[in-house]
Design a protein around this motif. Structure first.
Motif, PDB file in Angstrom:
ATOM      1  N   LEU A   1     -14.066  -9.411   8.630  1.00 11.95           N
ATOM      2  CA  LEU A   1     -12.642  -9.073   8.663  1.00 11.95           C
ATOM      3  C   LEU A   1     -12.074  -8.946   7.255  1.00 11.95           C
ATOM      4  O   LEU A   1     -11.249  -8.060   6.984  1.00 11.95           O
ATOM      5  N   VAL A   2     -12.496  -9.831   6.340  1.00 14.41           N
ATOM      6  CA  VAL A   2     -12.049  -9.737   4.942  1.00 14.41           C
ATOM      7  C   VAL A   2     -12.531  -8.419   4.335  1.00 14.41           C
ATOM      8  O   VAL A   2     -11.799  -7.748   3.592  1.00 14.41           O
ATOM      9  N   ALA A   3     -13.764  -8.023   4.660  1.00 11.68           N
ATOM     10  CA  ALA A   3     -14.295  -6.748   4.160  1.00 11.68           C
ATOM     11  C   ALA A   3     -13.444  -5.581   4.645  1.00 11.68           C
ATOM     12  O   ALA A   3     -13.121  -4.668   3.883  1.00 11.68           O
ATOM     13  N   ALA A   4     -13.075  -5.600   5.930  1.00 15.91           N
ATOM     14  CA  ALA A   4     -12.235  -4.534   6.474  1.00 15.91           C
ATOM     15  C   ALA A   4     -10.870  -4.521   5.794  1.00 15.91           C
ATOM     16  O   ALA A   4     -10.338  -3.451   5.449  1.00 15.91           O
ATOM     17  N   LEU A   5     -10.305  -5.701   5.572  1.00 16.29           N
ATOM     18  CA  LEU A   5      -8.991  -5.800   4.944  1.00 16.29           C
ATOM     19  C   LEU A   5      -9.024  -5.299   3.502  1.00 16.29           C
ATOM     20  O   LEU A   5      -8.168  -4.505   3.078  1.00 16.29           O
ATOM     21  N   CYS A   6     -10.022  -5.745   2.735  1.00 16.39           N
ATOM     22  CA  CYS A   6     -10.117  -5.339   1.331  1.00 16.39           C
ATOM     23  C   CYS A   6     -10.457  -3.855   1.198  1.00 16.39           C
ATOM     24  O   CYS A   6      -9.942  -3.169   0.311  1.00 16.39           O
ATOM     25  N   SER A   7     -11.327  -3.361   2.067  1.00 16.33           N
ATOM     26  CA  SER A   7     -11.651  -1.941   2.045  1.00 16.33           C
ATOM     27  C   SER A   7     -10.410  -1.102   2.351  1.00 16.33           C
ATOM     28  O   SER A   7     -10.177  -0.063   1.722  1.00 16.33           O
ATOM     29  N   SER A   8      -9.595  -1.568   3.293  1.00 19.69           N
ATOM     30  CA  SER A   8      -8.359  -0.865   3.632  1.00 19.69           C
ATOM     31  C   SER A   8      -7.399  -0.858   2.453  1.00 19.69           C
ATOM     32  O   SER A   8      -6.796   0.183   2.128  1.00 19.69           O
ATOM     33  N   PHE A   9      -7.255  -1.998   1.801  1.00 19.49           N
ATOM     34  CA  PHE A   9      -6.346  -2.092   0.663  1.00 19.49           C
ATOM     35  C   PHE A   9      -6.825  -1.193  -0.474  1.00 19.49           C
ATOM     36  O   PHE A   9      -6.033  -0.499  -1.124  1.00 19.49           O
ATOM     37  N   GLY A  10      -8.143  -1.168  -0.698  1.00 16.97           N
ATOM     38  CA  GLY A  10      -8.700  -0.286  -1.718  1.00 16.97           C
ATOM     39  C   GLY A  10      -8.436   1.180  -1.395  1.00 16.97           C
ATOM     40  O   GLY A  10      -8.155   1.988  -2.288  1.00 16.97           O
ATOM     41  N   SER A  11      -8.507   1.540  -0.117  1.00 13.79           N
ATOM     42  CA  SER A  11      -8.244   2.916   0.288  1.00 13.79           C
ATOM     43  C   SER A  11      -6.774   3.285   0.099  1.00 13.79           C
ATOM     44  O   SER A  11      -6.448   4.418  -0.255  1.00 13.79           O
TER      45      SER A  11
ATOM     46  N   MET B   1      -6.303   3.981  -3.458  1.00 12.85           N
ATOM     47  CA  MET B   1      -6.869   5.308  -3.702  1.00 12.85           C
ATOM     48  C   MET B   1      -5.917   6.397  -3.229  1.00 12.85           C
ATOM     49  O   MET B   1      -5.754   7.436  -3.887  1.00 12.85           O
ATOM     50  N   ARG B   2      -5.262   6.151  -2.105  1.00 10.72           N
ATOM     51  CA  ARG B   2      -4.274   7.108  -1.585  1.00 10.72           C
ATOM     52  C   ARG B   2      -3.114   7.259  -2.567  1.00 10.72           C
ATOM     53  O   ARG B   2      -2.611   8.365  -2.791  1.00 10.72           O
ATOM     54  N   LYS B   3      -2.707   6.167  -3.183  1.00 10.91           N
ATOM     55  CA  LYS B   3      -1.556   6.188  -4.084  1.00 10.91           C
ATOM     56  C   LYS B   3      -1.851   6.956  -5.368  1.00 10.91           C
ATOM     57  O   LYS B   3      -1.015   7.712  -5.859  1.00 10.91           O
ATOM     58  N   ILE B   4      -3.054   6.767  -5.919  1.00  8.93           N
ATOM     59  CA  ILE B   4      -3.352   7.348  -7.236  1.00  8.93           C
ATOM     60  C   ILE B   4      -4.318   8.520  -7.164  1.00  8.93           C
ATOM     61  O   ILE B   4      -4.643   9.119  -8.192  1.00  8.93           O
ATOM     62  N   GLY B   5      -4.754   8.875  -5.962  1.00 11.56           N
ATOM     63  CA  GLY B   5      -5.805   9.874  -5.815  1.00 11.56           C
ATOM     64  C   GLY B   5      -5.467  11.237  -6.369  1.00 11.56           C
ATOM     65  O   GLY B   5      -6.351  11.958  -6.842  1.00 11.56           O
ATOM     66  N   SER B   6      -4.197  11.607  -6.320  1.00  8.52           N
ATOM     67  CA  SER B   6      -3.815  12.925  -6.815  1.00  8.52           C
ATOM     68  C   SER B   6      -3.739  12.972  -8.337  1.00  8.52           C
ATOM     69  O   SER B   6      -3.692  14.055  -8.923  1.00  8.52           O
ATOM     70  N   GLU B   7      -3.723  11.810  -8.983  1.00  9.38           N
ATOM     71  CA  GLU B   7      -3.593  11.751 -10.441  1.00  9.38           C
ATOM     72  C   GLU B   7      -4.857  11.245 -11.127  1.00  9.38           C
ATOM     73  O   GLU B   7      -5.152  11.637 -12.262  1.00  9.38           O
ATOM     74  N   GLU B   8      -5.591  10.370 -10.449  1.00  9.56           N
ATOM     75  CA  GLU B   8      -6.787   9.781 -11.052  1.00  9.56           C
ATOM     76  C   GLU B   8      -8.015  10.587 -10.665  1.00  9.56           C
ATOM     77  O   GLU B   8      -8.108  11.112  -9.562  1.00  9.56           O
ATOM     78  N   ARG B   9      -8.955  10.681 -11.592  1.00  6.14           N
ATOM     79  CA  ARG B   9     -10.166  11.450 -11.332  1.00  6.14           C
ATOM     80  C   ARG B   9     -11.135  10.670 -10.446  1.00  6.14           C
ATOM     81  O   ARG B   9     -11.241   9.448 -10.558  1.00  6.14           O
ATOM     82  N   THR B  10     -11.822  11.400  -9.584  1.00  7.96           N
ATOM     83  CA  THR B  10     -12.775  10.769  -8.671  1.00  7.96           C
ATOM     84  C   THR B  10     -13.823   9.969  -9.428  1.00  7.96           C
ATOM     85  O   THR B  10     -14.182   8.858  -9.035  1.00  7.96           O
TER      86      THR B  10
ATOM     87  N   LEU C   1      -4.827   8.178   7.350  1.00  7.64           N
ATOM     88  CA  LEU C   1      -6.246   8.075   7.689  1.00  7.64           C
ATOM     89  C   LEU C   1      -7.033   9.284   7.214  1.00  7.64           C
ATOM     90  O   LEU C   1      -8.094   9.155   6.602  1.00  7.64           O
ATOM     91  N   LEU C   2      -6.538  10.480   7.463  1.00  4.85           N
ATOM     92  CA  LEU C   2      -7.273  11.665   7.040  1.00  4.85           C
ATOM     93  C   LEU C   2      -7.345  11.768   5.524  1.00  4.85           C
ATOM     94  O   LEU C   2      -8.249  12.385   4.978  1.00  4.85           O
ATOM     95  N   ARG C   3      -6.382  11.179   4.819  1.00  6.05           N
ATOM     96  CA  ARG C   3      -6.433  11.183   3.362  1.00  6.05           C
ATOM     97  C   ARG C   3      -7.396  10.116   2.850  1.00  6.05           C
ATOM     98  O   ARG C   3      -7.677  10.048   1.664  1.00  6.05           O
ATOM     99  N   ASN C   4      -7.845   9.242   3.715  1.00  5.99           N
ATOM    100  CA  ASN C   4      -8.838   8.226   3.365  1.00  5.99           C
ATOM    101  C   ASN C   4      -9.927   8.275   4.415  1.00  5.99           C
ATOM    102  O   ASN C   4     -10.263   7.282   5.042  1.00  5.99           O
ATOM    103  N   ALA C   5     -10.471   9.481   4.616  1.00  2.53           N
ATOM    104  CA  ALA C   5     -11.274   9.742   5.805  1.00  2.53           C
ATOM    105  C   ALA C   5     -12.638   9.085   5.785  1.00  2.53           C
ATOM    106  O   ALA C   5     -13.339   9.083   6.774  1.00  2.53           O
ATOM    107  N   ASN C   6     -13.023   8.522   4.673  1.00  2.00           N
ATOM    108  CA  ASN C   6     -14.303   7.825   4.612  1.00  2.00           C
ATOM    109  C   ASN C   6     -14.073   6.414   4.090  1.00  2.00           C
ATOM    110  O   ASN C   6     -14.449   6.066   2.990  1.00  2.00           O
ATOM    111  N   PRO C   7     -13.389   5.560   4.883  1.00  2.00           N
ATOM    112  CA  PRO C   7     -12.986   4.242   4.409  1.00  2.00           C
ATOM    113  C   PRO C   7     -14.120   3.232   4.435  1.00  2.00           C
ATOM    114  O   PRO C   7     -14.047   2.210   5.098  1.00  2.00           O
ATOM    115  N   ARG C   8     -15.173   3.511   3.720  1.00  2.00           N
ATOM    116  CA  ARG C   8     -16.316   2.615   3.683  1.00  2.00           C
ATOM    117  C   ARG C   8     -16.292   1.809   2.403  1.00  2.00           C
ATOM    118  O   ARG C   8     -15.923   2.292   1.350  1.00  2.00           O
TER     119      ARG C   8
END
Length: 320
Positions: free
Chosen positions: A157-167, A170-179, A295-302
């Protein structure tokens, strides 16, 4: 874009292959966890993944330097990645594979909820209902008061929570930060942290075991390359639900190699979680839905992958 470069069927093929490879990657982690610490597994897996990932990043002609534009958010995402990877790897070593996946599948639901709360994304009643139903599925898998909730369940559950927060970051800065930046720093952070832990947990390895460690890193990179290919030639709404195919591989590997057979309630709970996630993907893919698509903007939340290519914006009426 030509049909050769825009093929939902080919994209889905890449996606199913990628998640089969990811499931194999997780099964190898479980096998290694019998004799080795999670910290040692992650250190060597990331070390073997670092070289091919570095080559891929350096091959990107758009990257002139690796200086982050949002250093504090990159640091926060690196921390969440280290925690998510450590807890997920541990859960794989102590719980049945299918049970871990059932809990990790809550990640898309948490992304949707966090995006609404933290980023102000538009998530209306039907998607909120899907999130709540999915969380009921999580409770069915856990069955508190009926079965013992172990540290492994908490880690999943912690992994799911942290992965979600990381995504969400990523959603917040994805348009400005390089992959490349969003991949490089979490990877380096994982290697450095695990290297600090290694003296306390290290166990000698023979050649065959070292090969298994290497395979974890290689499988991770191979799966990520296939996922990127899938998102480049097929819509995210087509590709995203394919992640749920991992539970079929997990069940197969569990039966064949680990003498695991998920009970009925894990199957029921997982089905509810998967149905909720697929419903959210379907809602976000409709033309009438707002362009804010958590969700679609973080479509691979692994937990151990970099950001997937983002779907294109759509003009619409903003109704959900």
């Amino acid at each position: 874009m030509s049909d050769a470069h825009n093929s939902p069927v080919r994209g889905l093929g890449f996606a199913f292959a990628a998640f089969a490879v990811f499931a194999t990657h997780d099964a190898v982690i479980k096998a290694l966890g019998v004799n080795f610490s999670v910290f040692q597994i992650i250190f060597f897996a990331m070390l073997f993944a670092f070289v091919p990932m570095s080559v891929l990043m350096l091959a990107d002609k758009q990257v002139d330097n690796f200086r982050p534009r949002h250093p504090w958010l990159i640091l926060l995402r690196s921390v969440t990645t280290v925690i998510a990877m450590s807890t997920a790897f541990y859960a794989f070593t102590v719980l049945p594979l299918a049970e871990v996946y059932a809990l990790l599948f809550a990640t898309p639901l948490l992304i949707t909820a966090m995006s609404a709360v933290l980023l102000g994304e538009t998530v209306r009643a039907q998607r909120w209902a899907a999130v709540l139903v999915g969380l009921i599925g999580v409770m069915i898998v856990l069955r508190p008061g009926v079965t013992q909730i172990t540290f492994g369940h908490i880690c999943a559950l912690v992994a799911a929570l942290c992965s979600s927060f990381g995504s969400v970051i990523m959603r917040k800065i994805g348009s400005e930060e390089r992959t490349a930046v969003m991949i490089l720093y979490p990877m380096l952070s994982s290697i450095i942290f695990m290297a600090l832990m290694l003296p306390f947990v290290y166990r000698p390895m023979d050649v065959a075991e070292l090969g298994l460690f290497a395979s974890v890193g290689v499988l991770s990179v191979a799966a990520q390359v296939m996922i990127i290919a899938a998102y480049r030639i097929a819509p995210a709404a087509v590709v995203a639900p394919s992640q749920y195919s991992q539970i079929l591989w997990a069940t197969l590997f569990g039966v064949l190699f680990f003498e695991e057979l998920p009970d009925m309630w894990v199957g029921v709970g997982a089905s509810i979680i998967i149905a909720s996630g697929v419903f959210i993907v379907w809602r976000e893919s409709r033309p009438s839905v707002s362009i804010r698509l958590p969700l679609l903007r973080n479509a691979n939340p692994r937990y151990d992958t970099g950001p997937s290519p983002q779907p294109k914006h759509r003009q619409n009426d903003g109704n959900d």
